[in-house]
Design an enzyme around this catalytic site. Sequence first.
Site, mmCIF file in Angstrom:
data_model
loop_
_atom_site.group_PDB
_atom_site.id
_atom_site.type_symbol
_atom_site.label_atom_id
_atom_site.label_comp_id
_atom_site.label_asym_id
_atom_site.label_seq_id
_atom_site.Cartn_x
_atom_site.Cartn_y
_atom_site.Cartn_z
ATOM 1 N N LYS A 75 0.834 -1.210 0.000
ATOM 2 C CA LYS A 75 0.000 0.000 0.000
ATOM 3 C C LYS A 75 0.867 1.258 0.000
ATOM 4 C CE LYS A 75 -4.288 -1.072 2.258
ATOM 5 N NZ LYS A 75 -4.997 -1.099 3.526
ATOM 6 N N LEU A 121 -18.496 8.918 5.358
ATOM 7 C CA LEU A 121 -18.164 8.788 3.931
ATOM 8 C C LEU A 121 -18.861 7.579 3.337
ATOM 9 C CD1 LEU A 121 -14.294 9.123 4.386
ATOM 10 C CD2 LEU A 121 -15.900 10.973 3.860
ATOM 11 N N PHE A 123 -32.222 7.919 0.136
ATOM 12 C CA PHE A 123 -32.323 6.599 0.774
ATOM 13 C C PHE A 123 -33.752 6.064 0.787
ATOM 14 C CE2 PHE A 123 -28.174 5.196 2.368
ATOM 15 C CZ PHE A 123 -27.431 6.210 1.775
ATOM 16 N N CYS A 148 -20.618 -1.504 6.213
ATOM 17 C CA CYS A 148 -21.019 -0.671 7.360
ATOM 18 C C CYS A 148 -22.403 -0.997 7.921
ATOM 19 C CB CYS A 148 -20.954 0.793 6.972
ATOM 20 S SG CYS A 148 -19.331 1.243 6.370
ATOM 21 N N LYS A 187 -22.867 -4.517 9.656
ATOM 22 C CA LYS A 187 -22.032 -4.658 10.861
ATOM 23 C C LYS A 187 -22.472 -3.661 11.945
ATOM 24 C CE LYS A 187 -17.885 -2.139 10.366
ATOM 25 N NZ LYS A 187 -17.804 -1.129 11.380
ATOM 26 N N LYS A 190 -23.246 -1.939 -4.127
ATOM 27 C CA LYS A 190 -23.924 -0.819 -4.790
ATOM 28 C C LYS A 190 -23.028 -0.415 -5.954
ATOM 29 C CE LYS A 190 -21.803 2.751 -1.927
ATOM 30 N NZ LYS A 190 -22.000 3.970 -1.162
#
Length: 425
Positions: free
Chosen positions: A36, A149, A245, A256, A259, A317
Amino acid sequence: MARIAVFGLGYVGCTTSIGFAELGHSVIGCDISDLKIQSLSRGIVPIFEHGLEDSLQKSLVSKGIEFTLESGKALKNADFVFLCVPTPMNPDGSADLHYLESALDEIQSDLEPETIIVLKSTLPLGTGENIRKRFQEFENSIVYNPEFLREGTALSDFRNPDRIILGSDSDNAARQTSNLYKGIDAPVLITGFGEAELIKYASNAFLAVKISFINEISHLALNTGINIVEVASGMGMDKRIGEKFLSPGPGWGGSCFPKDSRELVTTASKNNVELRVLEAAITANEDAKNRVVEFATQVLGGDLSNKKITILGLAFKANTDDVRDSPAMAVASKLIAEGAHLKAFDPAVKRLDSQDLELAHSVKEACKGAELLIIMTEWLEFAELEPKEIFLEMASPNVIDTRNILKNRDWENLSSQFLSLGGRS
Ligand code: UGA
């Protein structure tokens, strides 16, 4: 301008470092992965995220950003250290804090007394306070600055947040942290640790509930011949509800919502509270995925064994290559378990762990010989597909559009069976 060290260079860490460098701060990113560090130092962002690479390359040229494996180097003269490590899910639904613990262990020895520790990772209730206690013999202030984010639009969300939340027991440290965001037009809310922690969880949970709600209404609309797109649009015109939404689909997924919603339910239960609405939203989310399998079974005459099915879209998505907790992956596994043969295509997903799911290189290749096509992710390029061309590849022209992106009337006119489960592009 401040000197900011960022530990953990995943989605949140990359976006945070690149975003702060863009604002003119001097940023040094640190991670345990050599790969990375090398890649980022050469201007290549190791994650699929629009806009990050351009911005990174500009900051590398202006020397506003650098990367290192050495925590000591990163922490030297740092005004702030941002911890952006993941907090994944334990098997019991609670958050696994071991990456956070290791990051804290790592910074502890080289931390300078004035450096403010800013936690970005999603923190279960009580974590900020525990970290405060752990660092009590140090002079460092601690701030929890949750991130909001979204994958796919992370940099634009960094630049245009709805709000900046800063949880701390030090008003001064919170204010100094808020100064880092100068140039960004967003309200700042300073709270205690617990409030900031619950704002993060409750926000994700609320959005998950909102989607589960519209998915159930969408099911009702489908069964009664009502157009859910118009319903969602009419509901969204009420400012108290809001239009965002409210797109029905095959269920919410990603790294996200699943969890965080389970962690919140687990924490609540440890505190003798039953979060019934959220629990129902989690169950409704499983129903949403199961419904896709039920519809597929209906379309294919009640039995999926040896049926050839194409899945378009595997990411949870559009505009990401992330398949973590993706409804598409869950539906694919269920269809395979029922005996179906699956081929899939996703513009961004190029590698899969699953042996049973064949990954095609193009939409047409994926559709060859299929008896049913299921759209699972709302990629724009799927919306632009030409039904005539696709049906030429397929054995039978059956389509389930779980995202309602196939607007061309020919899909409906030329197919044997066409089912749109609702949603808006
Ligand atoms: C989510 C939150 O939106 C971010 O604010 C938060 O920072 C992030 O989690 C996090 O905690 O790190 P993300 O997981 O990237 O972001 O994805 P979303 O855009 O929120 O979508 C989540 C799921 O809901 C996806 O599966 C999506 O397809 C689904 N969804 C979303 C719908 O089915 N309908 C909608 O109208 C919106």
